[in-house]
Design a protein around this motif. Structure first.
Motif, PDB file in Angstrom:
ATOM      1  N   GLU A 248       7.544  78.654 -10.174  1.00 47.17           N
ATOM      2  CA  GLU A 248       6.839  78.900  -8.909  1.00 47.17           C
ATOM      3  C   GLU A 248       6.090  77.668  -8.404  1.00 47.17           C
ATOM      4  O   GLU A 248       6.256  77.288  -7.240  1.00 47.17           O
ATOM      5  N   PRO A 249       5.254  77.014  -9.243  1.00 48.74           N
ATOM      6  CA  PRO A 249       4.580  75.813  -8.738  1.00 48.74           C
ATOM      7  C   PRO A 249       5.550  74.690  -8.394  1.00 48.74           C
ATOM      8  O   PRO A 249       5.302  73.925  -7.448  1.00 48.74           O
ATOM      9  N   TYR A 250       6.660  74.607  -9.126  1.00 48.25           N
ATOM     10  CA  TYR A 250       7.653  73.571  -8.820  1.00 48.25           C
ATOM     11  C   TYR A 250       8.238  73.796  -7.425  1.00 48.25           C
ATOM     12  O   TYR A 250       8.407  72.859  -6.634  1.00 48.25           O
ATOM     13  N   SER A 251       8.507  75.059  -7.106  1.00 48.61           N
ATOM     14  CA  SER A 251       9.027  75.404  -5.787  1.00 48.61           C
ATOM     15  C   SER A 251       8.000  75.116  -4.698  1.00 48.61           C
ATOM     16  O   SER A 251       8.340  74.565  -3.636  1.00 48.61           O
ATOM     17  N   ILE A 252       6.733  75.456  -4.953  1.00 49.89           N
ATOM     18  CA  ILE A 252       5.657  75.209  -3.987  1.00 49.89           C
ATOM     19  C   ILE A 252       5.550  73.705  -3.695  1.00 49.89           C
ATOM     20  O   ILE A 252       5.461  73.282  -2.539  1.00 49.89           O
ATOM     21  N   GLU A 253       5.570  72.908  -4.748  1.00 55.40           N
ATOM     22  CA  GLU A 253       5.434  71.456  -4.582  1.00 55.40           C
ATOM     23  C   GLU A 253       6.635  70.853  -3.867  1.00 55.40           C
ATOM     24  O   GLU A 253       6.482  69.964  -3.017  1.00 55.40           O
ATOM     25  N   ASN A 254       7.829  71.326  -4.199  1.00 62.97           N
ATOM     26  CA  ASN A 254       9.031  70.785  -3.558  1.00 62.97           C
ATOM     27  C   ASN A 254       9.104  71.156  -2.082  1.00 62.97           C
ATOM     28  O   ASN A 254       9.597  70.382  -1.262  1.00 62.97           O
ATOM     29  N   ASN A 255       8.602  72.329  -1.733  1.00 58.40           N
ATOM     30  CA  ASN A 255       8.572  72.717  -0.319  1.00 58.40           C
ATOM     31  C   ASN A 255       7.560  71.871   0.460  1.00 58.40           C
ATOM     32  O   ASN A 255       7.766  71.572   1.643  1.00 58.40           O
ATOM     33  N   ALA A 256       6.480  71.500  -0.217  1.00 56.11           N
ATOM     34  CA  ALA A 256       5.435  70.697   0.440  1.00 56.11           C
ATOM     35  C   ALA A 256       5.855  69.237   0.601  1.00 56.11           C
ATOM     36  O   ALA A 256       5.446  68.565   1.550  1.00 56.11           O
ATOM     37  N   PHE A 257       6.679  68.757  -0.351  1.00 55.78           N
ATOM     38  CA  PHE A 257       7.090  67.340  -0.341  1.00 55.78           C
ATOM     39  C   PHE A 257       8.578  67.312  -0.720  1.00 55.78           C
ATOM     40  O   PHE A 257       8.932  66.954  -1.842  1.00 55.78           O
ATOM     41  N   PRO A 258       9.470  67.701   0.212  1.00 49.43           N
ATOM     42  CA  PRO A 258      10.885  67.933  -0.115  1.00 49.43           C
ATOM     43  C   PRO A 258      11.628  66.741  -0.694  1.00 49.43           C
ATOM     44  O   PRO A 258      12.536  66.913  -1.506  1.00 49.43           O
ATOM     45  N   ASP A 259      11.283  65.544  -0.258  1.00 49.53           N
ATOM     46  CA  ASP A 259      12.033  64.377  -0.751  1.00 49.53           C
ATOM     47  C   ASP A 259      11.261  63.613  -1.833  1.00 49.53           C
ATOM     48  O   ASP A 259      11.474  62.412  -2.027  1.00 49.53           O
ATOM     49  N   PHE A 260      10.408  64.314  -2.552  1.00 48.06           N
ATOM     50  CA  PHE A 260       9.576  63.673  -3.565  1.00 48.06           C
ATOM     51  C   PHE A 260      10.423  62.950  -4.615  1.00 48.06           C
ATOM     52  O   PHE A 260      10.170  61.783  -4.934  1.00 48.06           O
ATOM     53  N   ASP A 261      11.409  63.632  -5.154  1.00 50.46           N
ATOM     54  CA  ASP A 261      12.231  63.014  -6.206  1.00 50.46           C
ATOM     55  C   ASP A 261      12.966  61.782  -5.697  1.00 50.46           C
ATOM     56  O   ASP A 261      13.058  60.765  -6.396  1.00 50.46           O
ATOM     57  N   ARG A 262      13.488  61.874  -4.482  1.00 49.17           N
ATOM     58  CA  ARG A 262      14.193  60.716  -3.913  1.00 49.17           C
ATOM     59  C   ARG A 262      13.243  59.531  -3.785  1.00 49.17           C
ATOM     60  O   ARG A 262      13.600  58.394  -4.107  1.00 49.17           O
TER      61      ARG A 262
END
Length: 312
Positions: A248-262
């Motif tokens: 759940e927190p991983y999904s929340i963070e990825n939605n907030a910053f979608p290209d974080f990993d890139r």
């Protein structure tokens, strides 16, 4: 006259002795950040937020020592609000490292909130959340006792830890302490009932969502992450790590910053270091609150990171 002078000396010395002992006791027992600012300069770091603060340097040292015999990792991680990447955290790291270090190891943990800023303010260090907190305010980070920290940043009274020893608090769930290697260690005294834990985690996720809703990605913080890595690379080997959190927190963070990993892969490529996102790997980790690993998982994860340092 002599009696008055003796009384004055007596009533002056006793409070000073109590305060002096309280400061000494604080240095040994504080669960605050004080111990991180009184320990000596170090040659290797774990950096990041409270998630990283739980990582165990001793386990990593034991695995790395055959290849890196001179390192002694120190956990210099604080919280997402005290130590996001920016000029203040970099300044503190520069002061904490032994200047002569050439063969250190540096685990730079990243997460979206450590590279975001208030969306209603300019992306300018002048407005950063950490500016009024201890990492930014403490100019001397390796002095004991650290009077500056006690006067500027330590919120309880100086005798607070001593008072707890004299009159122990009741209904303690866990006892936190900063260890000699900088690690934030939480000794669980009483386990939380499953239903209560479930309710607490729901609240934590609601608060995380509210927090990221008020933030935006920061180009300046990413720039300072690069500067931090470039500085550390002069002193040894650097690896960038995104620690595992629950789904759940991983999904929340990825939605907030979608290209974080890139963006992190780009930072790693630009600074010529490795980046590992441990959320992309199967694991059996457990968390205290969905984002902070529990003790067994901390030990397992610390060992995994150490082994990956050897192969990257």
């Amino acid at each position: 006259m002599k009696k008055s002078l003796l009384k004055l000396i007596l009533f002056s010395i006793l409070p000073l002795l109590v305060v002096g002992y309280a400061v000494y006791f604080l240095a040994k027992n504080s669960d605050d950040f004080y111990r991180r600012f009184t320990s000596p300069q170090q040659n290797s770091f774990i950096l990041g937020s409270s998630r990283a603060a739980l990582m165990e340097p001793a386990i990593i040292d034991s695995i790395l020592h055959p290849k890196f015999p001179n390192i002694r990792l120190y956990n210099y991680s604080f919280t997402w609000a005290h130590s996001p990447y920016g000029p203040k955290y970099l300044e503190s790291i520069e002061k904490k490292i032994k200047p002569e270090t050439k063969d250190g190891v540096f685990i730079v943990t990243v997460e979206p909130t450590a590279l975001m800023v208030d969306k209603n303010k300019p992306d300018n260090p002048e407005f950063y959340i950490e500016n009024d907190k201890s990492v930014a305010k403490t100019s001397r980070v390796a002095v004991n006792p650290n009077i500056e920290y006690l006067l500027e940043s330590y919120e309880p009274s100086i005798t607070h830890e001593l008072n707890k020893k004299i009159i122990p608090p009741k209904n303690i769930v866990g006892v936190p302490v900063i260890l000699d290697n900088g690690r934030y260690y939480l000794k669980i005294i009483k386990k939380t009932a499953p239903e209560k834990l479930k309710m607490s985690n729901k609240k934590n996720m609601r608060l995380l969502q509210e927090r990221v809703n008020g933030l935006k990605a920061s180009e300046n913080r990413i720039l300072y992450l690069e500067k931090t890595i470039e500085f550390l690379s002069k002193h040894g080997k650097v690896i960038i790590v995104r620690m595992p959190v629950n789904k759940e927190p991983y999904s929340i963070e990825n939605n907030a910053f979608p290209d974080f990993d890139r963006r992190m892969k780009h930072v790693a490529s630009k600074t010529k270091v490795s980046y590992i996102n441990y959320n992309e790997m199967d694991n059996q980790y457990q968390w205290l609150d969905e984002v902070h690993l529990d003790e067994k998982s901390v030990e397992a994860f610390s060992a995994v990171v150490a082994k990956d340092i050897l192969t990257h």
